[in-house]
Motif scaffolding. Structure first.
Motif, PDB file in Angstrom:
ATOM      1  N   ALA A 290       0.664  -1.214  -0.015  1.00  0.00           N
ATOM      2  CA  ALA A 290      -0.125  -0.072   0.062  1.00  0.00           C
ATOM      3  C   ALA A 290       0.973   1.391   0.031  1.00  0.00           C
ATOM      4  CB  ALA A 290      -0.920   0.144   1.199  1.00  0.00           C
ATOM      5  N   MET A 291       2.004   1.119   0.726  1.00  0.00           N
ATOM      6  CA  MET A 291       3.003   2.631   0.767  1.00  0.00           C
ATOM      7  C   MET A 291       3.499   2.625  -0.557  1.00  0.00           C
ATOM      8  SD  MET A 291       5.130   2.027   4.185  1.00  0.00           S
ATOM      9  CE  MET A 291       4.696   2.381   5.696  1.00  0.00           C
ATOM     10  N   ARG A 292       3.760   1.487  -1.349  1.00  0.00           N
ATOM     11  CA  ARG A 292       4.267   1.816  -2.703  1.00  0.00           C
ATOM     12  C   ARG A 292       3.417   2.287  -3.672  1.00  0.00           C
ATOM     13  NH1 ARG A 292       6.408   2.961  -6.307  1.00  0.00           N
ATOM     14  NH2 ARG A 292       8.262   2.184  -7.301  1.00  0.00           N
ATOM     15  N   GLU A 293       2.278   2.283  -3.559  1.00  0.00           N
ATOM     16  CA  GLU A 293       1.155   2.876  -4.240  1.00  0.00           C
ATOM     17  C   GLU A 293       1.110   4.388  -3.938  1.00  0.00           C
ATOM     18  OE1 GLU A 293      -2.554   0.740  -4.164  1.00  0.00           O
ATOM     19  OE2 GLU A 293      -1.640  -1.080  -4.870  1.00  0.00           O
ATOM     20  N   LYS A 294       1.197   4.605  -2.875  1.00  0.00           N
ATOM     21  CA  LYS A 294       1.205   6.205  -2.210  1.00  0.00           C
ATOM     22  C   LYS A 294       2.500   6.859  -2.433  1.00  0.00           C
ATOM     23  CE  LYS A 294      -0.408   8.348   1.929  1.00  0.00           C
ATOM     24  NZ  LYS A 294      -0.696   8.084   3.404  1.00  0.00           N
ATOM     25  N   TRP A 295       3.720   6.207  -2.297  1.00  0.00           N
ATOM     26  CA  TRP A 295       4.869   6.968  -2.324  1.00  0.00           C
ATOM     27  C   TRP A 295       5.666   6.176  -3.433  1.00  0.00           C
ATOM     28  CZ3 TRP A 295       3.677   6.103   3.039  1.00  0.00           C
ATOM     29  CH2 TRP A 295       3.098   6.814   3.783  1.00  0.00           C
ATOM     30  N   GLU A 296       6.706   6.894  -3.891  1.00  0.00           N
ATOM     31  CA  GLU A 296       7.410   6.279  -5.078  1.00  0.00           C
ATOM     32  C   GLU A 296       9.047   6.135  -4.747  1.00  0.00           C
ATOM     33  OE1 GLU A 296       7.340   7.680  -9.531  1.00  0.00           O
ATOM     34  OE2 GLU A 296       9.227   8.572  -8.881  1.00  0.00           O
ATOM     35  N   TRP A 297       9.369   5.071  -4.743  1.00  0.00           N
ATOM     36  CA  TRP A 297      11.069   4.892  -4.729  1.00  0.00           C
ATOM     37  C   TRP A 297      11.302   3.929  -5.697  1.00  0.00           C
ATOM     38  CZ3 TRP A 297       7.414   2.979  -0.749  1.00  0.00           C
ATOM     39  CH2 TRP A 297       7.589   1.501  -0.438  1.00  0.00           C
ATOM     40  N   GLY A 298      12.802   3.625  -5.691  1.00  0.00           N
ATOM     41  CA  GLY A 298      13.073   2.417  -6.284  1.00  0.00           C
ATOM     42  C   GLY A 298      13.697   2.854  -7.525  1.00  0.00           C
ATOM     43  N   TYR A 299      14.319   1.888  -8.520  1.00  0.00           N
ATOM     44  CA  TYR A 299      14.835   2.068  -9.857  1.00  0.00           C
ATOM     45  C   TYR A 299      13.919   2.710 -10.749  1.00  0.00           C
ATOM     46  CZ  TYR A 299      16.847   1.089 -14.326  1.00  0.00           C
ATOM     47  OH  TYR A 299      17.169   1.328 -15.685  1.00  0.00           O
ATOM     48  N   ILE A 300      14.282   4.091 -11.202  1.00  0.00           N
ATOM     49  CA  ILE A 300      13.317   4.823 -11.956  1.00  0.00           C
ATOM     50  C   ILE A 300      14.150   5.676 -12.785  1.00  0.00           C
ATOM     51  CG2 ILE A 300      11.701   6.661 -11.957  1.00  0.00           C
ATOM     52  CD1 ILE A 300      10.591   5.359  -9.208  1.00  0.00           C
ATOM     53  N   ILE A 301      13.796   5.786 -14.207  1.00  0.00           N
ATOM     54  CA  ILE A 301      15.066   6.195 -15.049  1.00  0.00           C
ATOM     55  C   ILE A 301      15.676   7.645 -14.800  1.00  0.00           C
ATOM     56  CG2 ILE A 301      15.268   7.043 -17.600  1.00  0.00           C
ATOM     57  CD1 ILE A 301      15.021   4.067 -17.368  1.00  0.00           C
ATOM     58  N   PRO A 302      14.848   8.805 -14.212  1.00  0.00           N
ATOM     59  CA  PRO A 302      15.575   9.576 -14.075  1.00  0.00           C
ATOM     60  C   PRO A 302      16.703   9.447 -12.841  1.00  0.00           C
ATOM     61  CG  PRO A 302      13.559  10.373 -14.175  1.00  0.00           C
ATOM     62  CD  PRO A 302      13.585   8.990 -14.242  1.00  0.00           C
ATOM     63  N   TYR A 303      16.556   8.654 -11.862  1.00  0.00           N
ATOM     64  CA  TYR A 303      17.290   8.126 -10.824  1.00  0.00           C
ATOM     65  C   TYR A 303      18.579   7.366 -11.333  1.00  0.00           C
ATOM     66  CZ  TYR A 303      13.589   9.604  -7.787  1.00  0.00           C
ATOM     67  OH  TYR A 303      12.644  10.102  -7.045  1.00  0.00           O
ATOM     68  N   MET A 304      18.201   6.639 -12.478  1.00  0.00           N
ATOM     69  CA  MET A 304      19.186   5.774 -13.111  1.00  0.00           C
ATOM     70  C   MET A 304      20.283   6.916 -13.933  1.00  0.00           C
ATOM     71  SD  MET A 304      20.490   5.096 -16.297  1.00  0.00           S
ATOM     72  CE  MET A 304      19.134   4.755 -17.612  1.00  0.00           C
TER      73      MET A 304
END
Length: 319
Positions: A262-276
């Motif tokens: 549920a947290m992951r639906e509300k907040w974003e973290w992890g491997y995402i292109i701009p962070y790459m």
């Protein structure tokens, strides 16, 4: 021989950078109980910074840990020890109780290379109060060698227990990690080492394993990888991978299932292109984080052009 590695779970402390530490008491208690059942050695329950020094107006219990509050939240310590992180200039020495009066076991000091002397003053104070200590030198990937050598001369003489190799920008690969570990071991033969990785380039787990295989003892991780921007090495990966009879994966899966989907639906973290992209350029993720909060969040080509244009490299450094 039983494995000597120790996992420090940073879900609350580093994950709080994702959601402004908007964690319920129930989540923190479930996390603590789950990590204890899983055999994870430490849980970083937040920052021990001073709300007064940061002029904070809204209460934020995990960012400004209070010992009385902590005792109410965790009335009974279980297997997992508790740690807190402090930043230079943001901690009030008067807020720190002696260890026997606190439920914290370890206090970790984060600093940049130019503040190592100030960091070591704090380490000395926490050490004298009875805490386990660590020094986490941030943004290592951009530190000139000479500065590192000077800083390590001071670190060697200090009582600090653990010195961290921190991949702040998620820009290091396993060969870089191996190089850093060997350098740290040569310069600090009397200290235990730790590693803190970020997942900008999908290398947090691989980098952590590389550090471990090269003799690093303390491994930072977070459940479901929850941490600033690209997040951290996953606690569940380490618990399932490291051969240690005390580790048990199921309780960590339980935390993810009950709370973190549920947290992951509300907040974003992890491997995402701009962070790459920011990781591959060895840049702080703050520009990418701002971009993910804009209407252009998925315009990856535009972001790449923005950060690689000649004007971008001439902009004042925000590190």
């Amino acid at each position: 021989m039983e494995n000597r590695n120790k996992i420090i779970d940073c879900t609350i402390r580093d994950g709080g950078l994702v959601n402004n530490w908007d964690f319920s008491v129930e989540f923190v208690q479930d996390l603590y109980n789950g990590l204890s059942e899983a055999g994870v050695e430490y849980m970083e329950i937040g920052y021990k910074n001073s709300a007064r020094l940061l002029n904070a107006t809204e209460p934020n219990p995990w960012r400004f840990l209070d010992d009385k509050f902590l005792k109410e939240i965790i009335p009974e310590k279980k297997f997992t020890k508790l740690s807190a992180l402090v930043d230079i200039g943001r901690v009030d020495p008067n807020d720190i109780l002696p260890r026997e009066e606190s439920i914290l076991d370890m206090i970790r000091v984060a600093c940049y290379i130019r503040e190592v002397d100030k960091g070591l003053e704090l380490v000395q104070m926490f050490h004298d109060l009875g805490y386990e200590t660590s020094l986490n030198i941030m943004a290592l990937s951009s530190v000139p060698e000479r500065q590192l050598i000077e800083a390590f001369e001071m670190v060697k003489e200090s009582p600090v227990d653990v010195v961290y190799i921190v991949d702040s920008f998620g820009s290091l690969d396993p060969a870089d990690i191996e190089h850093q570990v060997k350098k740290f071991q040569t310069m600090l033969p009397n200290k235990q080492l730790g590693v803190h990785t970020h997942n900008n380039m999908q290398l947090a787990f691989a980098n952590t394993l590389t550090a471990m295989r090269n003799g690093v003892t303390y491994l930072d991780a977070s459940v479901y990888g929850m941490g600033r921007a690209a997040g951290n090495c996953n606690t569940e990966l380490l618990v399932s991978y490291i051969q240690k009879s005390s580790y048990e994966l199921k309780p960590v899966l339980g935390i993810i299932e009950k709370h973190m989907l549920a947290m992951r639906e509300k907040w974003e973290w992890g491997y995402i292109i701009p962070y790459m992209i920011s990781g591959s350029l060895n840049e702080h993720p703050r520009v990418a984080m701002a971009y993910r909060n804009s209407d252009d969040r998925d315009k990856f080509v535009q972001f790449y052009d923005n950060v690689t244009s000649p004007e971008a490299s001439l902009a004042p450094s925000t590190r």
